[in-house]
Design an enzyme around this catalytic site. Sequence first.
Site, PDB file in Angstrom:
ATOM      1  N   LYS A   1     -12.043  -2.653   5.109  1.00  0.00           N
ATOM      2  CA  LYS A   1     -11.547  -2.599   6.489  1.00  0.00           C
ATOM      3  C   LYS A   1     -11.617  -1.145   6.982  1.00  0.00           C
ATOM      4  CE  LYS A   1      -7.562  -0.466   5.480  1.00  0.00           C
ATOM      5  NZ  LYS A   1      -7.085   0.803   6.053  1.00  0.00           N
TER       6      LYS A   1
ATOM      7  N   HIS B   1      -3.982  -5.089   7.196  1.00  0.00           N
ATOM      8  CA  HIS B   1      -3.076  -5.362   6.084  1.00  0.00           C
ATOM      9  C   HIS B   1      -1.840  -6.152   6.507  1.00  0.00           C
ATOM     10  CE1 HIS B   1      -5.538  -2.913   3.618  1.00  0.00           C
ATOM     11  NE2 HIS B   1      -5.044  -1.739   3.954  1.00  0.00           N
TER      12      HIS B   1
ATOM     13  N   GLU C   1       5.708   5.036   3.986  1.00  0.00           N
ATOM     14  CA  GLU C   1       5.368   5.803   2.794  1.00  0.00           C
ATOM     15  C   GLU C   1       5.667   7.282   2.978  1.00  0.00           C
ATOM     16  OE1 GLU C   1       1.236   5.204   1.975  1.00  0.00           O
ATOM     17  OE2 GLU C   1       0.628   5.470   4.057  1.00  0.00           O
TER      18      GLU C   1
ATOM     19  N   HIS D   1      -7.270  -5.396   0.091  1.00  0.00           N
ATOM     20  CA  HIS D   1      -6.657  -5.457  -1.240  1.00  0.00           C
ATOM     21  C   HIS D   1      -5.207  -5.937  -1.202  1.00  0.00           C
ATOM     22  CE1 HIS D   1      -5.077  -1.479  -0.065  1.00  0.00           C
ATOM     23  NE2 HIS D   1      -4.150  -1.667  -0.988  1.00  0.00           N
TER      24      HIS D   1
END
EC number: 1.1.1.49
Length: 456
Positions: free
Chosen positions: A134, A226, A202, A164
């Site tokens: 992506k 995602h 994060e 993923h």
Amino acid sequence: MINRLLILGATGDLNARYLLPALAALRAAGHLDDRFELTCADQQDWTVEEFRRWASAQLDRHARAEPGEVRKAIADCARYRRVDATDPAGLAAIVAGDGPVAVYLSLPPAIFPGTVTALSAANLPPGSRIALEKPFGEDFDSAVELNRLLTEVVPEQGVFRVDHFLAMTTVQNVLGSRLANRVLEPIWNSAHIAKVEIVWNETLALEGRAGYYDGAGALKDMVQNHLLQVLCLVAMEPPFSLGERDLRDRKIDVLRSIRLMTDDDVVRRTRRARYLAGRIGDRDVPAYAEEDGVDPKRRTETFAEVELELDSWRWSGTTFRLRTGKALGHDRKEVAVRFRPVPHLPFGFEEEAAPNVLRFGLEPESMTLALTGIGAGTRSLAPLTLAAQPAPPELPAYGRLLLDVLHGNAALSIRGDEAEEAWRVIAPVMSAWSRDLVPIGEYPAGSDGPASVRSG
């Protein structure tokens, strides 16, 4: 199973940190043998031995959990070729050989169209497959065009649009927990669930990714792909099977049910910001606009929040909040399912009962359920938490995805219409933000994010 893998862009960070370690994990688990052929290609003027030394160093750094002989086997089997990924003749020389080849585009998304066009002219062997990272295009129109180019090279069944997140154990547990447990599925709807938060906050800052990130930002980098994919697994109707058609059909139903935002909706239901200089732990972090390679005029956001509503029988009345931010004070990577409060609490309890919250920790992997129980006194209530630790996966997420590419199992791949529909969902936000209808806020690195963020 395809036994030939070509990685384009093989000297980049993706191959170093994820693909090579994933191949080592596959070898250690017995999924790859000595017949496996690995060709790595990029524009670096390296010899095969120079690449193998580099690959060995990356495996020692990022695949320490795998046995030394396995890491050595992966490095030693790699062949390196210098090539321009948009040169048909150069690619034709590499893909020539016996049997089909899986081509992994570990490249900047901007050159996907040129590479796919070159692969079309390179005469890939029948049965070959293409995997690409992506984002799939830059907007709806470019996604449609990229899909058109891809189907000129291989059929849709041979295209693997890699996300993923879909191979992460706890993301899979979101689907498994609700579908395999009778206690959850009957209450998995808007009558019982008030809000779902899908969060990827994060402490990592830009970390040298300006070349890609400054042209994308948090909305395109995380939300459009995602987080929307995780939303699909949370909100989808039970599929008839976990086969690629049934699973992906149900996901596309979710995307199509998301209500498109008006400009007023975007102003009320979205937020964006970028980080200022600050301190995270023991390290000082410069302001995003002062990071190497960043163009401050782009006003790229490092924090994005979007609240979505689904027009469906199951989810009408439930809010889905997608949030992501960089350089924050604490990591928070989870799906939080917040249930509605009980309709009535018997008279005499001294406290209100807090609503139940089911949390799927994405990284690190965990599951917790916040309940309410009796406290110290017979009329007092106290929080009660049930916790579970999922078993460690056999393979890392990229190992699972690479194995699917080699075996041709597309269930965890993004189908072409999914990629296009995800851009349709985000397009009104992109448009309103480009016109500054939502001002870009600021937050100090190491903080909890912009002050305008709603708690929860």
